[in-house]
Design an enzyme around this catalytic site. Structure first.
Site, PDB file in Angstrom:
ATOM      1  N   LYS A  55      -0.004   5.279 -18.469  1.00  0.00           N
ATOM      2  CA  LYS A  55      -1.409   5.212 -18.072  1.00  0.00           C
ATOM      3  C   LYS A  55      -2.355   5.522 -19.222  1.00  0.00           C
ATOM      4  O   LYS A  55      -1.949   6.020 -20.265  1.00  0.00           O
ATOM      5  CB  LYS A  55      -1.671   6.159 -16.890  1.00  0.00           C
ATOM      6  CG  LYS A  55      -1.120   5.582 -15.579  1.00  0.00           C
ATOM      7  CD  LYS A  55      -1.499   6.411 -14.396  1.00  0.00           C
ATOM      8  CE  LYS A  55      -0.890   5.796 -13.123  1.00  0.00           C
ATOM      9  NZ  LYS A  55      -1.115   6.644 -11.952  1.00  0.00           N
ATOM     10  N   ARG A 110       6.802   9.275 -10.897  1.00  0.00           N
ATOM     11  CA  ARG A 110       6.767   7.812 -10.809  1.00  0.00           C
ATOM     12  C   ARG A 110       6.682   7.262 -12.226  1.00  0.00           C
ATOM     13  O   ARG A 110       5.663   7.458 -12.906  1.00  0.00           O
ATOM     14  CB  ARG A 110       5.553   7.373  -9.972  1.00  0.00           C
ATOM     15  CG  ARG A 110       5.452   5.876  -9.757  1.00  0.00           C
ATOM     16  CD  ARG A 110       4.236   5.541  -8.894  1.00  0.00           C
ATOM     17  NE  ARG A 110       4.117   4.107  -8.689  1.00  0.00           N
ATOM     18  CZ  ARG A 110       3.549   3.269  -9.561  1.00  0.00           C
ATOM     19  NH1 ARG A 110       3.025   3.731 -10.675  1.00  0.00           N
ATOM     20  NH2 ARG A 110       3.489   1.985  -9.297  1.00  0.00           N
TER      21      ARG A 110
HETATM   22  C1  8Y4 Z   1      -0.070   0.757 -17.594  1.00  0.00           C
HETATM   23  C2  8Y4 Z   1       0.886   0.736 -16.604  1.00  0.00           C
HETATM   24  C3  8Y4 Z   1      -1.330   1.213 -17.288  1.00  0.00           C
HETATM   25  C4  8Y4 Z   1       0.577   1.128 -15.325  1.00  0.00           C
HETATM   26  C5  8Y4 Z   1      -1.638   1.595 -15.992  1.00  0.00           C
HETATM   27  C6  8Y4 Z   1      -0.675   1.558 -15.007  1.00  0.00           C
HETATM   28  C7  8Y4 Z   1       0.389   5.622  -8.893  1.00  0.00           C
HETATM   29  C8  8Y4 Z   1       0.857   4.943  -7.764  1.00  0.00           C
HETATM   30  C9  8Y4 Z   1       0.155   3.519  -9.246  1.00  0.00           C
HETATM   31  C10 8Y4 Z   1       0.420   7.043  -8.890  1.00  0.00           C
HETATM   32  C11 8Y4 Z   1       1.370   6.899  -6.690  1.00  0.00           C
HETATM   33  C12 8Y4 Z   1      -0.293   2.271 -12.697  1.00  0.00           C
HETATM   34  C13 8Y4 Z   1       1.036   2.557  -7.079  1.00  0.00           C
HETATM   35  C14 8Y4 Z   1      -1.101   2.398 -11.470  1.00  0.00           C
HETATM   36  N1  8Y4 Z   1      -0.030   4.704  -9.817  1.00  0.00           N
HETATM   37  N2  8Y4 Z   1       1.344   5.552  -6.672  1.00  0.00           N
HETATM   38  N3  8Y4 Z   1       0.697   3.624  -8.005  1.00  0.00           N
HETATM   39  N4  8Y4 Z   1       0.921   7.632  -7.769  1.00  0.00           N
HETATM   40  N5  8Y4 Z   1       1.842   7.568  -5.642  1.00  0.00           N
HETATM   41  N6  8Y4 Z   1      -1.058   1.926 -13.748  1.00  0.00           N
HETATM   42  O1  8Y4 Z   1       0.001   7.731  -9.814  1.00  0.00           O
HETATM   43  O2  8Y4 Z   1       0.881   2.430 -12.729  1.00  0.00           O
HETATM   44  S1  8Y4 Z   1      -0.244   1.979  -9.953  1.00  0.00           S
END
Ligand code: 8Y4
Length: 263
Positions: free
Chosen positions: A204, A238
């Site tokens: 992130k 996660r």
């Molecule tokens: C690069 C890769 C940049 C991924 C941003 C991202 C969470 C979640 C997501 C979390 C829970 C993500 C579905 C966002 N984040 N579910 N989901 N907790 N419970 N972004 O933090 O991975 S998606």
């Protein structure tokens, strides 16, 4: 918890649909790397992302859950806010509903309660499309805890038992770098009723801002963030990079088992 994105932007055969065999193979790979939970997501929740219609989300997610179910003992989590998807996922053998909107959509609370699945309640300020425009809190840790407390009460009132509930501060969801760091350093204070915490920091922007690296270069920073979350009380992490995170957790667990040195 290993991340399995089944959105065409993040996981495609080069066309506009997700290849079922590739998605299932990746899920098995995550389990072999040490994931105890596979989080299947068909809705892009990235900042600025557009909503996905229910029919499209069902088409992406449900076949993966159906095919994966007999092939692994890993828990299957479905990342969704939609009651239709919750019902279909549960019928297809999912174990956990991971809802970034904490069951606030109409019908979601009832669908999740009736499913018998566990639920992850995540905090988010605003909606994915606009949540990073101007996040504001006076006390981010206290406000996130109060939100989660209210959602736990709603789940209990809907007939769920506490042992089905996991809580998540929602790193990056309507939060600045400063907010995310406050939540990470005070993670234990976010929980209510001693419920287990899930933390998602993998790749992130928090890690990006701290390291100056693009998403593909965030492995070491993400593993560090996951380890800090674990040390600060997270019970579920996660992550995209399961093998590397599992190694880091083995080191932590060895130290924890050893206990304080006896002088
Ligand atoms: C690069 C890769 C940049 C991924 C941003 C991202 C969470 C979640 C997501 C979390 C829970 C993500 C579905 C966002 N984040 N579910 N989901 N907790 N419970 N972004 O933090 O991975 S998606």
């Amino acid at each position: 918890m290993g991340v399995l994105n089944v959105t065409p932007d993040s996981f495609s055969d080069g066309g506009h649909h997700v290849d079922l065999h590739d998605a299932v193979a990746r899920a098995i790979g995550l389990a072999e790397e040490g994931a105890v939970i596979i989080d299947v997501g068909g809705e892009s929740t990235r900042p600025g992302a557009r909503p996905v219609p229910a029919e499209e989300e069902l088409r992406r997610v449900i076949p993966v859950v159906e095919r994966l179910r007999p092939l692994t003992q890993a828990f299957i989590s479905v990342d969704t806010s939609k009651p239709e998807v919750m019902r279909a996922a549960s019928a297809a053998g999912a174990d956990l509903i991971n809802d970034v909107r904490a069951l606030r959509e109409p019908g979601a609370l009832e669908a999740a309660a009736a499913s018998g699945c566990a639920v992850c309640l995540m905090h988010m300020q605003g909606e994915p499309r606009t949540m990073q425009q101007s996040p504001r809190y006076t006390d981010v840790v206290g406000e996130v805890r109060e939100f989660l407390k209210e959602r736990v009460q709603a789940c209990l009132a809907a007939g769920m038992t506490a042992e089905r509930i996991v809580l998540d501060p929602g790193f990056g969801f309507g939060k600045t770098l400063e907010h995310n760091l406050q939540l990470l350093s005070h993670l234990r204070e976010v929980s209510v009723e001693g419920l287990p915490l899930l933390a998602g920091l993998s790749r992130k922007s928090t890690v990006g801002m701290l390291t100056g690296r693009p998403p593909q270069g965030r492995l070491a920073g993400s593993v560090a963030a996951a380890l800090i979350a674990a040390m600060n009380g997270a019970r579920i992490l996660r992550v995209h990079d399961v093998a590397a995170t599992a190694d880091a957790l083995k080191v932590l667990q060895a130290v924890e088992c050893h206990g304080p040195p006896r002088l």
